[in-house]
Design a protein around this motif. Structure first.
Motif, PDB file in Angstrom:
ATOM      1  N   CYS B   6       0.848  -1.251  -0.175  1.00 50.97           N
ATOM      2  CA  CYS B   6      -0.016   0.413  -0.093  1.00 50.97           C
ATOM      3  C   CYS B   6       1.368   1.125  -0.445  1.00 50.97           C
ATOM      4  O   CYS B   6       1.754   1.057   1.150  1.00 50.97           O
ATOM      5  CB  CYS B   6      -1.302  -0.087   1.569  1.00 50.97           C
ATOM      6  N   VAL B   7       0.944   2.228  -1.239  1.00 53.63           N
ATOM      7  CA  VAL B   7       1.586   2.958  -1.812  1.00 53.63           C
ATOM      8  C   VAL B   7       0.566   4.783  -1.011  1.00 53.63           C
ATOM      9  O   VAL B   7      -0.725   4.653  -1.734  1.00 53.63           O
ATOM     10  CB  VAL B   7       1.988   3.272  -2.823  1.00 53.63           C
ATOM     11  N   ILE B  60      -1.183  -0.824  -4.352  1.00 53.68           N
ATOM     12  CA  ILE B  60      -2.393  -0.653  -3.933  1.00 53.68           C
ATOM     13  C   ILE B  60      -2.878   1.061  -3.350  1.00 53.68           C
ATOM     14  O   ILE B  60      -1.627   1.384  -2.278  1.00 53.68           O
ATOM     15  CB  ILE B  60      -3.535  -0.796  -2.875  1.00 53.68           C
ATOM     16  N   SER B  61      -3.099   2.159  -4.023  1.00 49.39           N
ATOM     17  CA  SER B  61      -3.291   3.454  -3.801  1.00 49.39           C
ATOM     18  C   SER B  61      -4.863   4.098  -2.891  1.00 49.39           C
ATOM     19  O   SER B  61      -5.299   3.873  -4.708  1.00 49.39           O
ATOM     20  CB  SER B  61      -1.920   4.521  -4.568  1.00 49.39           C
ATOM     21  N   VAL B  96      -9.417   5.165   5.170  1.00 46.40           N
ATOM     22  CA  VAL B  96      -8.919   4.597   4.616  1.00 46.40           C
ATOM     23  C   VAL B  96      -8.971   3.231   4.149  1.00 46.40           C
ATOM     24  O   VAL B  96      -8.680   2.702   3.779  1.00 46.40           O
ATOM     25  CB  VAL B  96      -7.492   5.271   4.478  1.00 46.40           C
ATOM     26  N   LEU B 100      -8.252  -0.017   1.295  1.00 46.56           N
ATOM     27  CA  LEU B 100      -7.641  -0.892   1.869  1.00 46.56           C
ATOM     28  C   LEU B 100      -7.666  -2.216   2.038  1.00 46.56           C
ATOM     29  O   LEU B 100      -8.044  -3.188   1.075  1.00 46.56           O
ATOM     30  CB  LEU B 100      -6.430  -0.834   2.187  1.00 46.56           C
ATOM     31  N   PHE B 114       3.210  -2.646   4.369  1.00 45.37           N
ATOM     32  CA  PHE B 114       2.793  -0.605   4.767  1.00 45.37           C
ATOM     33  C   PHE B 114       4.343   0.178   5.004  1.00 45.37           C
ATOM     34  O   PHE B 114       4.871  -0.457   5.210  1.00 45.37           O
ATOM     35  CB  PHE B 114       2.021  -0.919   4.931  1.00 45.37           C
ATOM     36  N   LYS B 116       5.650   3.089   7.278  1.00 46.05           N
ATOM     37  CA  LYS B 116       6.160   3.111   9.232  1.00 46.05           C
ATOM     38  C   LYS B 116       4.166   4.389   9.676  1.00 46.05           C
ATOM     39  O   LYS B 116       4.101   3.849  10.057  1.00 46.05           O
ATOM     40  CB  LYS B 116       6.671   2.390   9.737  1.00 46.05           C
ATOM     41  N   GLN B 117       4.905   5.241   8.452  1.00 45.29           N
ATOM     42  CA  GLN B 117       4.481   5.887   8.645  1.00 45.29           C
ATOM     43  C   GLN B 117       3.991   6.760   6.988  1.00 45.29           C
ATOM     44  O   GLN B 117       4.505   7.112   6.653  1.00 45.29           O
ATOM     45  CB  GLN B 117       5.360   6.868   9.151  1.00 45.29           C
ATOM     46  N   SER B 118       3.105   7.765   7.122  1.00 44.52           N
ATOM     47  CA  SER B 118       2.903   8.624   5.528  1.00 44.52           C
ATOM     48  C   SER B 118       3.217   9.805   6.504  1.00 44.52           C
ATOM     49  O   SER B 118       2.363  10.922   7.195  1.00 44.52           O
ATOM     50  CB  SER B 118       0.994   8.602   5.620  1.00 44.52           C
ATOM     51  N   ASN B 123       0.345   9.564  10.482  1.00 48.24           N
ATOM     52  CA  ASN B 123      -0.627   8.827  11.767  1.00 48.24           C
ATOM     53  C   ASN B 123       0.626   8.162  12.215  1.00 48.24           C
ATOM     54  O   ASN B 123       0.515   7.286  13.050  1.00 48.24           O
ATOM     55  CB  ASN B 123      -2.042   8.856  11.392  1.00 48.24           C
ATOM     56  N   SER B 124       1.293   7.402  11.372  1.00 48.87           N
ATOM     57  CA  SER B 124       1.369   5.935  11.878  1.00 48.87           C
ATOM     58  C   SER B 124       1.121   4.580  12.081  1.00 48.87           C
ATOM     59  O   SER B 124       0.541   4.137  13.342  1.00 48.87           O
ATOM     60  CB  SER B 124       2.562   6.098  12.296  1.00 48.87           C
ATOM     61  N   VAL B 126      -2.367   3.120   9.553  1.00 51.36           N
ATOM     62  CA  VAL B 126      -3.296   2.297   8.478  1.00 51.36           C
ATOM     63  C   VAL B 126      -2.677   1.422   8.893  1.00 51.36           C
ATOM     64  O   VAL B 126      -3.387   0.406   8.636  1.00 51.36           O
ATOM     65  CB  VAL B 126      -3.099   3.229   7.405  1.00 51.36           C
ATOM     66  N   GLY B 127      -1.779   0.498   8.610  1.00 49.07           N
ATOM     67  CA  GLY B 127      -0.902  -0.934   8.962  1.00 49.07           C
ATOM     68  C   GLY B 127      -1.410  -1.395   9.726  1.00 49.07           C
ATOM     69  O   GLY B 127      -2.516  -2.491   9.524  1.00 49.07           O
TER      70      GLY B 127
HETATM   71  N1  LIG Z   1      -4.618   7.156   1.280  1.00 51.91           N
HETATM   72  C1  LIG Z   1      -3.975   5.583   1.047  1.00 51.91           C
HETATM   73  N2  LIG Z   1      -3.326   4.813   0.249  1.00 51.91           N
HETATM   74  C2  LIG Z   1      -2.659   3.606   0.174  1.00 51.91           C
HETATM   75  N3  LIG Z   1      -1.744   3.418   1.202  1.00 51.91           N
HETATM   76  C3  LIG Z   1      -1.923   4.016   2.364  1.00 51.91           C
HETATM   77  C4  LIG Z   1      -2.149   5.802   2.092  1.00 51.91           C
HETATM   78  N4  LIG Z   1      -1.835   6.462   3.047  1.00 51.91           N
HETATM   79  C5  LIG Z   1      -1.907   5.536   4.074  1.00 51.91           C
HETATM   80  N5  LIG Z   1      -1.067   4.440   3.517  1.00 51.91           N
HETATM   81  C6  LIG Z   1      -0.505   2.838   3.912  1.00 51.91           C
HETATM   82  O1  LIG Z   1      -0.290   2.987   5.077  1.00 51.91           O
HETATM   83  C7  LIG Z   1       0.959   3.302   5.456  1.00 51.91           C
HETATM   84  C8  LIG Z   1       0.825   4.021   7.136  1.00 51.91           C
HETATM   85  O2  LIG Z   1       0.321   5.505   6.668  1.00 51.91           O
HETATM   86  P1  LIG Z   1      -0.686   6.680   7.615  1.00 51.91           P
HETATM   87  O3  LIG Z   1      -1.055   5.831   9.102  1.00 51.91           O
HETATM   88  O4  LIG Z   1      -0.726   7.230   7.375  1.00 51.91           O
HETATM   89  O5  LIG Z   1       1.226   7.337   8.527  1.00 51.91           O
HETATM   90  C9  LIG Z   1       2.108   4.455   4.320  1.00 51.91           C
HETATM   91  O6  LIG Z   1       3.317   4.255   4.683  1.00 51.91           O
HETATM   92  C10 LIG Z   1       0.974   3.566   3.566  1.00 51.91           C
HETATM   93  O7  LIG Z   1       1.689   2.344   2.929  1.00 51.91           O
END
Ligand SMILES: Nc1ncnc2c1ncn2[C@@H]1O[C@H](COP(=O)(O)O)[C@@H](O)[C@H]1O
Ligand SMILES: Cc1cc2nc3c(=O)[nH]c(=O)nc-3n(C[C@H](O)[C@H](O)[C@H](O)COP(=O)(O)OP(=O)(O)OC[C@H]3O[C@@H](n4cnc5c(N)ncnc54)[C@H](O)[C@@H]3O)c2cc1C
Lengths: 322, 248
Positions: B6-7, B60-61, B96, B100, B114, B116-118, B123-124, B126-127
């Motif tokens: 997931c990207v 997947i995004s 989100v 996913l 995934f 670890k953090q976007s 947030n860190s 989503v995974g």
């Molecule tokens: N909109 C998105 N689409 C796909 N993967 C996502 C998305 N947002 C977050 N991720 C995945 O979740 C990880 C952690 O994101 P976050 O929890 O938002 O910091 C990212 O590094 C991505 O691998």
């Protein structure tokens, strides 16, 4: 809103982590504001002085106990907390946003179908709403967020919320033995980084950058750290060069830190570095370039050669400490 | 084995952030977007896993058309297929993750990487959220990954050290820097990626539990004092730290 608040108390090696006291105090203050109640939950084997959460305003703590739970198990911990929340009708949960809290809080939030605000740096509440402030874009902006689901999960950035002066109060402790925890995911071993203080937990950090010129000069950073009781940090440039381990990297792709004092030696202050340390209470910079961006956020700066200034700092501090 | 990654598509870490006129999001003018840095480690680990264990990889995004750029980069690095979950509005992390999880399920992927953090909303989570929704095991902030049969062993970074964590497939792993060295896309890969189709899907509507009320810039720290230009300034520096700042 019933406002039954639960705070998760993190232990490692049977010792309670400081961010849990910060969360306990914040949760207790919130309970007063919302005319709600607050309790704590801890998971582990032997845990020292768990009653101490009472001195931060939380009068009741439940310890879920099993020797297999001494180390963190994401699957077991998440299940135990979720069950406890569902059985007791808690609707607001607090975690410290530590490496364990950041791993655990989202798991619990998914199980409870609860909204989640992680890494909060401020909370403001009135009778209706709790507004959490959290840094985004590596601290280049802040958002105020409101959780709208019935159950709410907050994780608080360590070192930001003041745990206050502990009272003498002791919490009522209930120990519940856990049979057969779900160990689908489990920590089997902890590898310590040579007993060193981690930048994420330190009150004072001394960091070195490319201005240190080579790994052989980092003894200066280490000596200064040592006499200050500080952790040793680094810029990405020196981590990428292999001079320092990645665990020491401060910045956007390293650790975010908010110590009381951050000393930057030979660090230019690139935007990605600032992202990780700009919320430090006091920043000191030593850099020979007067235009280095680090000086724009430093409280105190010396524009000079660190190889001359740092030994003098070490001498001066030794003098006052003796 | 089917492997998913997931990207997310995020502002470059060097971007200057300005608040948009709606007061709850950033002004995209002048901001360059890139593959989320941590997701490059996730892509690399997916590619390495396929090389080792065989199977097929999918990236997947979730986001707007611009996210196709990030998906193309994943394809250019060697990912087999790409799916864009179209979303033009705001989604909180849980929302989100629900989209996913549904797609990962549809793909039948049993190993999912995934970042670890976007580095947009930082947030860190989503995974971990997605793993729970799928009922998969999850190890976050991994700096090493081994798979042997069904068994996974990772090291994850914690304060002052590392934890060794064990679990089994199906699993979600979130990548921390240090997990691997992401490869560069080859010219051939870049050319091939241009021809590949990015499958577009519309996920179930968002159910957000976290509302953004306002976005603001942090109070800018004012530059402090320059105390001197050599070691003669040190006593004054230490005095200030003791008496003014009271930190040592
Ligand atoms: N909109 C998105 N689409 C796909 N993967 C996502 C998305 N947002 C977050 N991720 C995945 O979740 C990880 C952690 O994101 P976050 O929890 O938002 O910091 C990212 O590094 C991505 O691998
Ligand atoms: C995606 C991405 C993520 C990044 N994440 C991070 C991150 O997490 N953390 C991070 O730190 N960086 C990060 N960076 C890198 C960042 O952009 C900078 O390259 C890096 O911070 C520079 O490190 P530095 O200050 O040590 O080195 P330099 O920028 O080379 O600065 C060295 C400084 O030392 C000074 N100096 C030299 N000699 C002396 C002397 N004798 N006495 C005193 N001063 C001296 C110089 O004047 C100079 O200011 C990231 C970059 C990208 C693209």
């Amino acid at each position: 809103m019933a406002n039954k608040i639960l705070v998760f108390i993190e232990q490692r090696n049977g010792l309670i982590k400081k961010p849990s006291f910060e969360a306990a105090k914040t949760a207790a203050d919130l309970a007063v504001k919302l005319s709600g109640t607050v309790e704590a939950v801890a998971i582990g084997n032997e845990i020292e002085e768990l009653e101490k959460v009472g001195s931060y305003g939380v009068a009741k703590v439940t310890h879920f106990k099993n020797s297999d739970l001494a180390n963190y198990s994401p699957s077991a911990y998440a299940e135990i907390i979720t069950k406890f929340v569902n059985e007791n009708g808690f609707d607001i949960l607090f975690f410290g946003a530590t490496s364990m809290g950041k791993d655990l809080a989202p798991r619990v939030s998914a199980k409870l179908d609860a909204g989640l605000a992680i890494d909060c740096v401020a909370l403001n509440a009135d009778s209706n709403d709790i507004i959490a402030t959290r840094p985004v874009f590596a601290g280049k902006a802040l958002v105020d967020v409101k959780i709208t689901s019935p159950k709410k999960v907050f994780a608080l950035r360590p070192n930001v919320f003041n745990p206050g002066v502990p009272s003498d109060a002791k919490a009522d402790l209930t120990v519940v033995n856990v049979d057969d925890p779900n160990l689908n995911v489990r920590v089997t071993e902890i590898k310590k980084a040579e007993g060193k203080l981690d930048v994420a937990e330190a009150d004072i950090i001394v960091s070195g950058g490319r201005g240190m010129k080579g790994p052989e000069h980092f003894h200066l950073v280490e000596e200064l750290s040592q006499i200050l009781g500080a952790a040793t940090g680094a810029s990405r440039a020196v981590v990428d060069a292999g001079w320092r381990p990645h665990g020491e990297q401060v910045g956007q792709t390293g650790k975010t830190v908010s110590p009381t004092l951050y000393i930057a030696l030979g660090i230019s202050g690139a935007i990605q570095h600032l992202a990780g340390m700009r919320s430090s209470k006091y920043i000191v910079a030593v850099n020979k370039d007067k235009d280095a961006p680090i000086f724009q956020i430093a409280d105190y700066g010396i524009v000079g050669d660190l190889f001359e200034v740092v030994p003098a700092m070490i001498e001066e501090i030794k003098k006052i400490k003796s | 084995m089917k492997i998913a990654v997931c990207v997310s598509h995020v502002p470059d870490t060097a971007a200057k952030i300005n608040i948009g006129s709606d007061g709850i999001s950033i002004d995209p003018a002048g901001v360059t977007y890139v593959v989320n840095p941590y997701d490059e480690f996730a892509i690399e680990e997916a590619l390495k896993s396929k090389e080792k264990f065989g199977g097929e990889t999918v990236a997947i995004s979730l986001g707007g058309d611009a996210n196709k750029e990030t998906l193309r980069k994943a394809l250019a690095m060697g990912i087999d297929n790409a799916v864009l979950l179209k979303e033009s509005g705001y989604r909180d992390s849980l929302s989100v993750s629900k989209a996913l999880a549904e797609e990962i399920n549809a793909q039948g992927a049993e190993l999912v990487f995934f970042g670890k953090q976007s580095v947009d909303f930082d947030n860190s989570v989503v995974g971990q959220l997605t793993a729970e929704l799928l009922g998969y095991n999850c190890i976050s902030v991994a700096v090493s990954f081994t798979l042997d049969g069904n068994k996974i062993i990772c090291e994850r970074e914690i304060e002052g050290g590392k934890e060794v964590v064990e679990t089994n497939l199906p699993a979600v792993i979130t990548a921390q820097k240090g997990l691997n060295e992401p490869r560069y896309a080859s010219l051939k890969g870049i050319m091939a990626a241009k021809k590949k189709e990015i499958i577009e899907k519309v996920p179930a509507a968002a159910t957000n539990y976290v509302e953004v009320i306002s976005m603001k810039k942090p109070a800018s720290k004012q530059a402090g004092k320059i105390i001197g230009t050599d070691s003669s300034a040190v006593p004054e520096l230490i005095r200030l730290l003791r008496e003014e700042a009271k930190v040592i």
